[in-house]
Design an enzyme around this catalytic site. Sequence first.
Site, PDB file in Angstrom:
ATOM      1  N   HIS A 210      20.699 -63.247 -11.091  1.00 49.26           N
ATOM      2  CA  HIS A 210      20.796 -61.947 -11.744  1.00 49.26           C
ATOM      3  C   HIS A 210      20.446 -60.883 -10.724  1.00 49.26           C
ATOM      4  O   HIS A 210      19.582 -61.085  -9.872  1.00 49.26           O
ATOM      5  CB  HIS A 210      19.833 -61.874 -12.937  1.00 49.26           C
ATOM      6  CG  HIS A 210      20.106 -60.758 -13.877  1.00 49.26           C
ATOM      7  ND1 HIS A 210      19.707 -59.466 -13.621  1.00 49.26           N
ATOM      8  CD2 HIS A 210      20.736 -60.726 -15.087  1.00 49.26           C
ATOM      9  CE1 HIS A 210      20.075 -58.686 -14.625  1.00 49.26           C
ATOM     10  NE2 HIS A 210      20.697 -59.418 -15.526  1.00 49.26           N
TER      11      HIS A 210
ATOM     12  N   ASP B 110      22.908 -65.413 -20.039  1.00 48.23           N
ATOM     13  CA  ASP B 110      24.326 -65.668 -20.283  1.00 48.23           C
ATOM     14  C   ASP B 110      24.654 -67.160 -20.274  1.00 48.23           C
ATOM     15  O   ASP B 110      25.624 -67.581 -20.888  1.00 48.23           O
ATOM     16  CB  ASP B 110      25.187 -64.956 -19.240  1.00 48.23           C
ATOM     17  CG  ASP B 110      24.970 -63.457 -19.243  1.00 48.23           C
ATOM     18  OD1 ASP B 110      24.989 -62.879 -20.347  1.00 48.23           O
ATOM     19  OD2 ASP B 110      24.750 -62.872 -18.172  1.00 48.23           O
TER      20      ASP B 110
END
Length: 465
Positions: free
Chosen positions: A324, A382
């Site tokens: 991320h 996700d």
Amino acid sequence: VIIFSASFSFSSNKMSTDSFTLIDNRSGKKWVLPLIHGTQGPAAIDVRNLYSQVGLFLYDPGYTSTANCDSALTYIDGDIGLMQYAGYPIEQLAEESTFLETAFLLLHGELPSKKQYEMFTKQVMSHAMIHEQIRKFIEGFRRDAHPMALMVGIVGALSAFYNDPGTMDIKNPKHRMLACIRLVAKMPTIAAWCFKYSVGHPFVYPNMSMGFAENFLHMMFATPCEPYKVSPVLANALEKIMILHADHEQNQSTSTVRVAGSSLVNPFACIAAGVAALWGPQHGGANEAALRMLEQIGSIDRIPMYLAKAKDKNDPFRLMGFGHRVYKNFDPRGKIIKEVCHEVLEHLGKKNEPLFQLAMELERIALEDDYFVARKLYPNIDFYSGILLHAMGIPVNMFTVIFAMSRCVGWVAQWKEMVESPEWKLSRPRQIYTGAVKRNYVPLRDRLADTVDEKVMVPKSPMVD
């Protein structure tokens, strides 16, 4: 070359006596720039007057080192995997709170009393209906249109219904809060109707007697043919998904909402801009990409081959759902969503679903691989949210719609905070111009040679579309 030097003394004040000294090595000139401190996190150099003082801009593509605002909503420390809404750890809110309580927190900065919570819940649910003319608007879209295309259009179209100066004066605090409540309330109805239209089912209207997540699932999956009871386990899972996605500092779509909103445009138009920004695969579409990746890998025995492809810089394959831009440690939301995923799959009798087993094994192998560990490529929200939504019966093309529905409260809270800030300014980034210098116009009749490669021009088409 210009050098920054600093003298530090920590303070909780926003503007302090700390400063940076900017030195121009070409001339030896110096400029003192103040530091701005928040309550947590790194300080910032105040460069608002840099151009007027120095005659130079800052170059920062993607704003990786630039704070474009101050905010009291969400704080993230990506190095240690910390995320808070108004000071409350995301783990506590996901475990103990509800989505509407979290929405109240983001809009007001404090958790509500019992009386305030009940009043807020009633206010939100009473605004869940959308104008009947919106049905006709939806019916103008193609049936195979992506639901996010519908959502962009519908949310933007609502600005035509809510533009009366008597109830939509941005300078009026009551009107601002009403706009926020309307948007939070109507997004689940819009999201569910986007789905219903895509599958050709009749629209289901909101039910004020239901909880927020329960009502959405009912509008998604109920039909006039038979009663539909929403599973409390699935409603609770959706509540957690929505809490985890409610806000996330100055992400790409939130930044878009702030930039659009800085012109004081109708808030429904601002949120439509946020929906459009979220649609991209590098932002809100990441969980869909992670699920597609798992489907592409196919089976556990193919994991080593795909991990090797992920390490190869010349291979287009990328390991989606890992790493991320903000988190250099575990994404705290990822840990929570993994547990919720276990609960839902257990409830649905899908614990041994191949896709979930594949995901868990991929996570285990990747976390033991020095390549991914050294680069701090840990699973993010996700990675498991796509599996969770898929297990709940939500189609892949609706994943980003669920994200938009959840993030809407963060968008309106950020919009409201920006409009109310005494430091509000119209967003107008600078640029470094790299085009041609001044040149004289040549009449068309004198331009004999082609000037642009035809390969980059619009291809020829036998019909106009």
